[in-house]
Design a protein around this motif. Structure first.
Motif, PDB file in Angstrom:
ATOM      1  N   LEU A  67     -10.888   2.050   8.639  1.00  0.00           N
ATOM      2  CA  LEU A  67     -11.731   2.710   7.636  1.00  0.00           C
ATOM      3  C   LEU A  67     -11.465   4.209   7.591  1.00  0.00           C
ATOM      4  O   LEU A  67     -11.471   4.829   6.525  1.00  0.00           O
TER       5      LEU A  67
ATOM      6  N   THR B 131      -8.287   4.826   5.612  1.00  0.00           N
ATOM      7  CA  THR B 131      -8.304   4.438   4.191  1.00  0.00           C
ATOM      8  C   THR B 131      -9.439   5.143   3.451  1.00  0.00           C
ATOM      9  O   THR B 131      -9.790   4.762   2.338  1.00  0.00           O
TER      10      THR B 131
ATOM     11  N   PHE C 248      -9.379   6.073  -0.326  1.00  0.00           N
ATOM     12  CA  PHE C 248      -9.736   5.095  -1.366  1.00  0.00           C
ATOM     13  C   PHE C 248     -11.212   5.245  -1.735  1.00  0.00           C
ATOM     14  O   PHE C 248     -11.592   5.192  -2.898  1.00  0.00           O
ATOM     15  N   VAL C 249     -12.041   5.413  -0.702  1.00  0.00           N
ATOM     16  CA  VAL C 249     -13.483   5.532  -0.917  1.00  0.00           C
ATOM     17  C   VAL C 249     -13.779   6.827  -1.684  1.00  0.00           C
ATOM     18  O   VAL C 249     -14.594   6.856  -2.600  1.00  0.00           O
TER      19      VAL C 249
ATOM     20  N   LEU D 227     -11.895   8.309  -3.773  1.00  0.00           N
ATOM     21  CA  LEU D 227     -11.473   8.205  -5.180  1.00  0.00           C
ATOM     22  C   LEU D 227     -12.486   7.452  -6.036  1.00  0.00           C
ATOM     23  O   LEU D 227     -12.407   7.486  -7.257  1.00  0.00           O
ATOM     24  N   LEU D 228     -13.440   6.752  -5.394  1.00  0.00           N
ATOM     25  CA  LEU D 228     -14.456   6.055  -6.188  1.00  0.00           C
ATOM     26  C   LEU D 228     -15.334   7.051  -6.941  1.00  0.00           C
ATOM     27  O   LEU D 228     -15.948   6.708  -7.952  1.00  0.00           O
ATOM     28  N   GLY D 229     -15.392   8.312  -6.484  1.00  0.00           N
ATOM     29  CA  GLY D 229     -16.155   9.350  -7.190  1.00  0.00           C
ATOM     30  C   GLY D 229     -15.598   9.578  -8.591  1.00  0.00           C
ATOM     31  O   GLY D 229     -16.311   9.387  -9.591  1.00  0.00           O
TER      32      GLY D 229
ATOM     33  N   PRO E 195     -18.614   0.191  -8.369  1.00  0.00           N
ATOM     34  CA  PRO E 195     -18.678   1.578  -7.902  1.00  0.00           C
ATOM     35  C   PRO E 195     -20.100   2.154  -7.956  1.00  0.00           C
ATOM     36  O   PRO E 195     -20.514   2.877  -7.038  1.00  0.00           O
TER      37      PRO E 195
ATOM     38  N   GLN F 255     -16.746  16.004 -11.533  1.00  0.00           N
ATOM     39  CA  GLN F 255     -17.513  15.570 -10.362  1.00  0.00           C
ATOM     40  C   GLN F 255     -17.970  16.769  -9.532  1.00  0.00           C
ATOM     41  O   GLN F 255     -19.093  16.803  -9.033  1.00  0.00           O
TER      42      GLN F 255
ATOM     43  N   GLN G  37     -21.757  12.377  -8.558  1.00  0.00           N
ATOM     44  CA  GLN G  37     -20.815  11.595  -9.360  1.00  0.00           C
ATOM     45  C   GLN G  37     -21.441  11.192 -10.690  1.00  0.00           C
ATOM     46  O   GLN G  37     -20.796  11.200 -11.732  1.00  0.00           O
TER      47      GLN G  37
ATOM     48  N   LEU H 181      -7.308   4.763 -13.194  1.00  0.00           N
ATOM     49  CA  LEU H 181      -8.277   4.632 -12.101  1.00  0.00           C
ATOM     50  C   LEU H 181      -9.054   3.325 -12.221  1.00  0.00           C
ATOM     51  O   LEU H 181      -9.221   2.596 -11.238  1.00  0.00           O
TER      52      LEU H 181
ATOM     53  N   LEU I  88      -9.281  -0.067  -9.762  1.00  0.00           N
ATOM     54  CA  LEU I  88     -10.576  -0.118  -9.082  1.00  0.00           C
ATOM     55  C   LEU I  88     -10.661  -1.199  -8.005  1.00  0.00           C
ATOM     56  O   LEU I  88     -11.120  -0.922  -6.892  1.00  0.00           O
TER      57      LEU I  88
ATOM     58  N   LEU J 269      -8.445  -2.392  -6.066  1.00  0.00           N
ATOM     59  CA  LEU J 269      -7.728  -1.918  -4.880  1.00  0.00           C
ATOM     60  C   LEU J 269      -8.578  -0.916  -4.096  1.00  0.00           C
ATOM     61  O   LEU J 269      -8.693  -0.995  -2.867  1.00  0.00           O
ATOM     62  N   LEU J 270      -9.224   0.005  -4.830  1.00  0.00           N
ATOM     63  CA  LEU J 270     -10.020   1.042  -4.165  1.00  0.00           C
ATOM     64  C   LEU J 270     -11.240   0.466  -3.462  1.00  0.00           C
ATOM     65  O   LEU J 270     -11.792   1.065  -2.547  1.00  0.00           O
ATOM     66  N   LEU J 271     -11.667  -0.725  -3.902  1.00  0.00           N
ATOM     67  CA  LEU J 271     -12.880  -1.314  -3.327  1.00  0.00           C
ATOM     68  C   LEU J 271     -12.621  -2.036  -2.004  1.00  0.00           C
ATOM     69  O   LEU J 271     -13.559  -2.356  -1.279  1.00  0.00           O
TER      70      LEU J 271
ATOM     71  N   PRO K 287     -11.347  -1.261   1.102  1.00  0.00           N
ATOM     72  CA  PRO K 287     -11.870  -0.780   2.384  1.00  0.00           C
ATOM     73  C   PRO K 287     -13.394  -0.923   2.516  1.00  0.00           C
ATOM     74  O   PRO K 287     -13.887  -1.310   3.579  1.00  0.00           O
ATOM     75  N   ILE K 288     -14.133  -0.662   1.427  1.00  0.00           N
ATOM     76  CA  ILE K 288     -15.588  -0.804   1.510  1.00  0.00           C
ATOM     77  C   ILE K 288     -15.961  -2.256   1.758  1.00  0.00           C
ATOM     78  O   ILE K 288     -16.847  -2.560   2.561  1.00  0.00           O
TER      79      ILE K 288
END
Lengths: 238, 120
Positions: free
Chosen positions: A67, A70, A73-74, A76-78, A142, B13, B30, B58, B62, B64-66, B68-69
Motif C-alpha cells: 500500500l 502504490t 494510485f490513491v 490520483l483519485l483526487g 471514488p 483540487q 476534491q 483518468l 479508474l 486500475l487506480l481503485l 490498491p484501495i
C-alpha cells in the motif's frame, strides 16, 4: 537458493516499483479475462484485487508495504473526482424538459437509496461502522471512498460495496423494472444510474441512447449531491 | 495536451483544498475542486480538448487506480467477519427496493408532467 539468488529475489520483490508493476500486470490479466467472458461479476477491480492479495500472500510481502508503494494510485483519485465535473456538465444536456421529474426523483429516491442500506444493516444487526460505510454504496466508487472516510466508515469496503452494488444492479435492474412496468427509457436509465452508478450506466447504454444518457445523468447528479450533502449532514448531526 | 488538462485538474483540487481550509471545512477539497471545475465549464460553455483528454484518460483508468484501495480491504477482515450475511442482505435488499422505487417514481412523475402539459 544460493545466497546471491536469494538476495536478488528479495531486492526484486521489495523494490518500490514491484507493487506498481504487480498492479499493472494483474489489471491487464483481469481485463483480458473480463473481455473474454463478459461476465459482470468478473469486474477487473475485484479480480485484480484477489490476484494481488494472492501474490502478496505467496511471496510473503506485507500488505502495508504494498500500500505504501502504490499510494500514488490513491493520490490520483483526487483529480479523478475533480474530473467528474466533465461528465456532469455534458450529461446535464439530457435533462431538457424533464428537469423537474429528474430533480424530484433525485431528492426523494436518492435519499431513500442512501438511508435504506444503512437502515437495513442496522435492522439486520450489522455494526455501526458497517452502517456508516453502507451510506455510500449508491455513489460511484471514488466518491464512495472519499465519503466513507468523511462519515468514519471503512473506505476500502465502501469501494467494494459500491462495485458490487453496481454489478448486481446492472445484472438484475432492467429485468426487475420490466416486471413492475417501468418502460420509459428515461425512468429505466435514471433508476440504473442513480442506484448502480458506473456499471449500471454501462448496462443502460446497451438499452439505448436515451436510457444511457439518463443513467449517466443519474450517476453524476447522485454522486455530486451526495458528496456535498452527506458531509454537511454529518457535520450538522455530530 | 494531456498534461495541460491534468494540470488544470490538479490546480482545481488545490484551490478546493484552500477553500476547504479557509471557508468550508465540512466539504472535502476534491469535491470543492469538482464544483469549481463545473462552474468554470458553465462560464466557458464548452469542454476544452486538453481537459476532455485528461478527464477521459483518468476516468478510463479508474478501475486500475481503485485496486490498491480494494486490496487494503484485507486489513479489515476482522471488522466484517460475522457480519457478511447482514451486510450482503442489506446491500441486496436496499438495492432492489431503491432501484424499483426510483424507476417507478420517475415513470409516474414523467406521466404527470405529460398530463399537465396536455391540460395546459
Amino acid at each position: 537458493m544460493s545466497p546471491d539468488l536469494q538476495a536478488a529475489w528479495q531486492a526484486v520483490i521489495h523494490h518500490p516499483l514491484f507493487g506498481i508493476g504487480l498492479t499493472l500486470a494483474t489489471y491487464q490479466l483481469a481485463l483480458a479475462a473480463y473481455e473474454r467472458t463478459r461476465w459482470p461479476f468478473l469486474q477487473p477491480v475485484l479480480v485484480a484485487m484477489l490476484m494481488v492479495i494472492g501474490t502478496l500472500y505467496l511471496l510473503e510481502i506485507n500488505v502495508r508495504e504494498y500500500l505504501e508503494f502504490t499510494n500514488i494510485f490513491v493520490l490520483l483519485l483526487g483529480p479523478v473526482i475533480v474530473a467528474l465535473a466533465v461528465p456532469l456538465y455534458i450529461n446535464l444536456r439530457h435533462i431538457r424538459q424533464l428537469w423537474k421529474p429528474v430533480l424530484q426523483t433525485l431528492l426523494i429516491a436518492g435519499l431513500t437509496a442512501t438511508l435504506m442500506g444503512s437502515g437495513l444493516a442496522w435492522m439486520f444487526g450489522a455494526s455501526e461502522e458497517m452502517q456508516r460505510t453502507l451510506l455510500t454504496k449508491s455513489v460511484t466508487s471514488p466518491f464512495a471512498i472519499l465519503l466513507a472516510g468523511e462519515v468514519n466508515g471503512i473506505p476500502a469496503l465502501a469501494a467494494i460495496f459500491a462495485i458490487l452494488t453496481g454489478v448486481i444492479g446492472a445484472m438484475l435492474g432492467p429485468e426487475l423494472l420490466r416486471k413492475i412496468n417501468v418502460k420509459h427509457p428515461a425512468a429505466v436509465g435514471l433508476a440504473l444510474g442513480l442506484t448502480s452508478h458506473a456499471v449500471g450506466t454501462a448496462r443502460a447504454m446497451q438499452e439505448g441512447e436515451q436510457c444511457g444518457g439518463f443513467a449517466a445523468l443519474g450517476m453524476s447528479l447522485m454522486g455530486v449531491t451526495t458528496a456535498v450533502l452527506l458531509p454537511v449532514a454529518v457535520s450538522l448531526l455530530t | 495536451m494531456l498534461l495541460r488538462g491534468l494540470t488544470l485538474l490538479i490546480l482545481m483540487q488545490l484551490l478546493g483544498t484552500a477553500i476547504n481550509v479557509l471557508l468550508l471545512p465540512m466539504i472535502p477539497g476534491q469535491v470543492l475542486g469538482m464544483l469549481l471545475l463545473f462552474v468554470w465549464l458553465m462560464i466557458r460553455g464548452e469542454v476544452s480538448a486538453p481537459l476532455n483528454e485528461a478527464a477521459g484518460s483518468l476516468l478510463h483508468y479508474l478501475p486500475l487506480l481503485l485496486i490498491p484501495i480494494a486490496v487494503s480491504a484485507v486489513l479489515f477482515i476482522d471488522s466484517i467477519s460475522g457480519q457478511v450475511l447482514a451486510v450482503s442482505a442489506a446491500l441486496f435488499v436496499s438495492l432492489a427496493l431503491s432501484l424499483l422505487f426510483t424507476g417507478w417514481l420517475m415513470e409516474k412523475l414523467i406521466a404527470r408532467q405529460l398530463r399537465q402539459k396536455e391540460q395546459a
